[in-house]
Design a protein around this motif. Sequence first.
Motif, mmCIF file in Angstrom:
data_model
loop_
_atom_site.group_PDB
_atom_site.id
_atom_site.type_symbol
_atom_site.label_atom_id
_atom_site.label_comp_id
_atom_site.label_asym_id
_atom_site.label_seq_id
_atom_site.Cartn_x
_atom_site.Cartn_y
_atom_site.Cartn_z
ATOM 1 N N UNK A 1 0.804 -1.207 0.000
ATOM 2 C CA UNK A 1 0.000 0.000 0.000
ATOM 3 C C UNK A 1 0.841 1.261 0.000
ATOM 4 N N UNK A 2 0.198 2.370 -0.371
ATOM 5 C CA UNK A 2 0.852 3.670 -0.335
ATOM 6 C C UNK A 2 -0.211 4.760 -0.379
ATOM 7 N N UNK A 3 0.250 5.994 -0.218
ATOM 8 C CA UNK A 3 -0.651 7.130 -0.302
ATOM 9 C C UNK A 3 -0.913 7.426 -1.769
ATOM 10 N N UNK A 4 -2.173 7.530 -2.114
ATOM 11 C CA UNK A 4 -2.568 7.942 -3.451
ATOM 12 C C UNK A 4 -3.113 9.361 -3.400
ATOM 13 N N UNK A 5 -3.258 9.979 -4.554
ATOM 14 C CA UNK A 5 -3.782 11.338 -4.604
ATOM 15 C C UNK A 5 -4.996 11.416 -5.519
ATOM 16 N N UNK A 6 -5.800 12.443 -5.275
ATOM 17 C CA UNK A 6 -6.988 12.706 -6.077
ATOM 18 C C UNK A 6 -6.935 14.165 -6.507
ATOM 19 N N UNK A 7 -7.182 14.395 -7.784
ATOM 20 C CA UNK A 7 -7.226 15.758 -8.312
ATOM 21 C C UNK A 7 -8.602 16.382 -8.061
ATOM 22 N N UNK A 8 -8.731 17.652 -8.354
ATOM 23 C CA UNK A 8 -9.983 18.377 -8.124
ATOM 24 C C UNK A 8 -11.156 17.749 -8.867
ATOM 25 N N UNK A 9 -10.907 17.138 -10.021
ATOM 26 C CA UNK A 9 -11.992 16.534 -10.796
ATOM 27 C C UNK A 9 -12.308 15.100 -10.363
ATOM 28 N N UNK A 10 -11.632 14.643 -9.295
ATOM 29 C CA UNK A 10 -11.900 13.306 -8.766
ATOM 30 C C UNK A 10 -11.071 12.202 -9.381
ATOM 31 N N UNK B 1 10.551 9.310 -12.830
ATOM 32 C CA UNK B 1 9.116 9.428 -12.605
ATOM 33 C C UNK B 1 8.797 9.059 -11.169
ATOM 34 N N UNK B 2 7.692 9.595 -10.690
ATOM 35 C CA UNK B 2 7.295 9.359 -9.308
ATOM 36 C C UNK B 2 5.777 9.375 -9.188
ATOM 37 N N UNK B 3 5.288 8.591 -8.234
ATOM 38 C CA UNK B 3 3.874 8.661 -7.851
ATOM 39 C C UNK B 3 3.767 9.032 -6.371
ATOM 40 N N UNK B 4 4.861 9.530 -5.783
ATOM 41 C CA UNK B 4 4.817 9.972 -4.398
ATOM 42 C C UNK B 4 3.820 11.120 -4.282
ATOM 43 N N UNK B 5 2.997 11.091 -3.271
ATOM 44 C CA UNK B 5 1.908 12.059 -3.125
ATOM 45 C C UNK B 5 2.401 13.500 -3.143
ATOM 46 N N UNK B 6 3.532 13.759 -2.516
ATOM 47 C CA UNK B 6 4.031 15.128 -2.391
ATOM 48 C C UNK B 6 4.522 15.705 -3.715
ATOM 49 N N UNK B 7 4.692 14.866 -4.731
ATOM 50 C CA UNK B 7 5.150 15.357 -6.038
ATOM 51 C C UNK B 7 4.025 16.060 -6.806
ATOM 52 N N UNK B 8 2.799 15.908 -6.349
ATOM 53 C CA UNK B 8 1.643 16.510 -7.035
ATOM 54 C C UNK B 8 1.296 17.857 -6.401
ATOM 55 N N UNK B 9 2.308 18.709 -6.245
ATOM 56 C CA UNK B 9 2.122 19.994 -5.561
ATOM 57 C C UNK B 9 1.880 21.163 -6.516
ATOM 58 N N UNK B 10 1.774 20.879 -7.800
ATOM 59 C CA UNK B 10 1.474 21.925 -8.771
ATOM 60 C C UNK B 10 2.685 22.667 -9.312
ATOM 61 N N UNK C 1 4.412 22.803 -13.525
ATOM 62 C CA UNK C 1 3.286 22.349 -14.345
ATOM 63 C C UNK C 1 2.821 20.929 -14.024
ATOM 64 N N UNK C 2 3.174 20.457 -12.849
ATOM 65 C CA UNK C 2 2.654 19.165 -12.401
ATOM 66 C C UNK C 2 1.236 19.357 -11.889
ATOM 67 N N UNK C 3 0.405 18.308 -11.909
ATOM 68 C CA UNK C 3 -0.956 18.434 -11.373
ATOM 69 C C UNK C 3 -0.919 18.736 -9.873
ATOM 70 N N UNK C 4 -1.947 19.403 -9.399
ATOM 71 C CA UNK C 4 -2.075 19.689 -7.969
ATOM 72 C C UNK C 4 -3.101 18.751 -7.360
ATOM 73 N N UNK C 5 -2.635 17.938 -6.434
ATOM 74 C CA UNK C 5 -3.542 17.025 -5.731
ATOM 75 C C UNK C 5 -4.351 17.810 -4.716
ATOM 76 N N UNK C 6 -5.618 17.475 -4.611
ATOM 77 C CA UNK C 6 -6.501 18.123 -3.646
ATOM 78 C C UNK C 6 -6.702 17.263 -2.405
ATOM 79 N N UNK C 7 -6.529 15.938 -2.557
ATOM 80 C CA UNK C 7 -6.794 15.047 -1.435
ATOM 81 C C UNK C 7 -5.913 13.809 -1.527
ATOM 82 N N UNK C 8 -5.763 13.158 -0.386
ATOM 83 C CA UNK C 8 -5.038 11.898 -0.271
ATOM 84 C C UNK C 8 -6.039 10.776 -0.064
#
Length: 193
Positions: free
Chosen positions: A13-22, A40-49, A52-59
């Motif tokens: 398991x790991x932390x996943x992220x969700x964007x504003x559009x779900x 490449x990374x799927x670490x949650x903290x990399x989605x900080x915007x 030009x990376x996507x900004x995660x709204x939720x974990x």
Amino acid sequence: MTWKRDGFESHEGEVGVVLADGTEPGPVYFDLGSGGHFHESTDWWAYDGTFRRPTAMALRGRCACGWRGERTFPIDWQQVDSHDPDAYDISGPERDWEAHLDEVAARAVPLPEDLVVLLRQLHERLDELVDDHPLAVVKAAGELEAAVAFFGPLAARMVTRSEQLPLAHVAEVLGMTEQAAGSRLRHYEYMDR
């Protein structure tokens, strides 16, 4: 950071992220300079915007088996320390993943209690011996390998020849994904050949 539980290796398991559009974004890429390879990374903290990376709204919790937590936990990017993102509270997604693993474990075939006791005693005894008598541990490991080489293929063949046991059911009672269950069955089935 990933979460693991002994006996359920295909359920990392790991932390996943969700964007504003779900939606859940794919990996982000880091250009580390000249060269044709991008990290490449799927670490949650990399989605900080940034960059030009996507900004995660939720974990949310996620598992290698494909499970995704239903609950989401909003990210307060003002509270995330860019130098120490692991200090951010991710306990909600981790608790949800733990609950998922509890459900997986509840569906898995339990080992007979006497076998659980024997295996625990074996682990404890080998742990006691390894420092002072490593050759005894090597000899014991050989004995265990011989038992696995005999019983593993026998049991795997019985399972694979049973038309009443679809791989999905085998995976569920072993507490693993279908891919991992198929791999384990093939490993044992052809071990003695």
